[in-house]
Design an enzyme around this catalytic site. Sequence first.
Site, PDB file in Angstrom:
ATOM      1  N   ARG A 178       0.819  -1.220   0.000  1.00  0.00           N
ATOM      2  CA  ARG A 178       0.000   0.000   0.000  1.00  0.00           C
ATOM      3  C   ARG A 178       0.854   1.272   0.000  1.00  0.00           C
ATOM      4  O   ARG A 178       0.521   2.273   0.621  1.00  0.00           O
ATOM      5  CB  ARG A 178      -0.956   0.014   1.204  1.00  0.00           C
ATOM      6  N   SER A 227     -11.314   1.192   3.240  1.00  0.00           N
ATOM      7  CA  SER A 227     -10.444   0.700   4.314  1.00  0.00           C
ATOM      8  C   SER A 227      -9.702   1.865   4.948  1.00  0.00           C
ATOM      9  O   SER A 227      -8.998   2.607   4.264  1.00  0.00           O
ATOM     10  CB  SER A 227      -9.449  -0.321   3.764  1.00  0.00           C
ATOM     11  N   GLU A 297      -4.632   4.327   6.042  1.00  0.00           N
ATOM     12  CA  GLU A 297      -4.658   4.077   4.603  1.00  0.00           C
ATOM     13  C   GLU A 297      -5.392   5.213   3.900  1.00  0.00           C
ATOM     14  O   GLU A 297      -5.027   5.612   2.803  1.00  0.00           O
ATOM     15  CB  GLU A 297      -5.337   2.739   4.306  1.00  0.00           C
TER      16      GLU A 297
END
Length: 316
Positions: A178, A227, A297
């Site tokens: 990520r 998320s 995130e």
Amino acid sequence: MSPTDLISRLDTSEVRGALLPGFALGDTTWFRVGGNAELYFQPADAEDLSDFLRRLPAEVPITLVGLGSNLLVREGGVPGVTIRLSQKGFGGARPIGGSRLEIGAAIADKQVARAALDAAIAGFAFYFGIPGGIGGALRMNAGANGGETSAQVIEVRAMNRAGEILTLSKADMAWSYRHCGAPDDLIFLSAVMEGTPGDPEAIKAEMDKVVEHREAAQPIRSKTGGSTFKNPPGASAWQVIDAAGCRGLTVGGAHVSPMHCNFLINEGDASAYDIELLGETVRARVLAAAGIRLDWEIKRLGVFAPGREIAPFLGA
């Protein structure tokens, strides 16, 4: 500096795209909260973007946003120029031979999955479950359902602050979980991505499974940023959040989804302050309960409104 002051300093005589002072940036996010962009620019095409960047004073900050699905804009707004690429100028996904697609940074991930299906190219079905755009997917190495952006990319076209176009290899992107290690000031324009030859019926079946999983496990019809936190090493974010007693936790008009603990929900009257304070409360509780420091995130942009600052982990 007011938006009017900023735009008066710039040479906008040849701008062909939209240039809007005081633009309500928060309204473009999936959370539907937050402050304004001091100056918002949506270039007509790459040439328009390059011309604008070459004329922009070096001291004016630039912020790039995408489809707003994974974004929280703070109430104090975003200083400088906020740039958002348009579908018309930077969208599209077209086959270029073999199992490769040339994909514009402004196209939605879901549209990429459909384009790959039309071209009978497998390996892109996971994008059908990611509510964002390819530019953001490149920047955060987005993934889902076992797929990941870095696995598909051959090369990326980007523009630097000087308005120059660069071609980056997969190694240049320096991806990890990520995260992309390419310089933060690069604006991704497009990418060449590669899958494998596939059967359209099998690809469609895989896309259907992605949708079924999301609808069963995630609050996709709520005002949410997706998320919220990255999975910590060796664990799932939702599990450590649940174990810390945060399922359903509420701050103002925001709450942790009872369906999926890694989603924060705006029930309709939440502020950006409520949502970020809830997120930092969750991080503080997980840290206290498990010694795990969750990383955001969701991208948080801009400055806090006076008197509404929030310390990471609530200052823990």
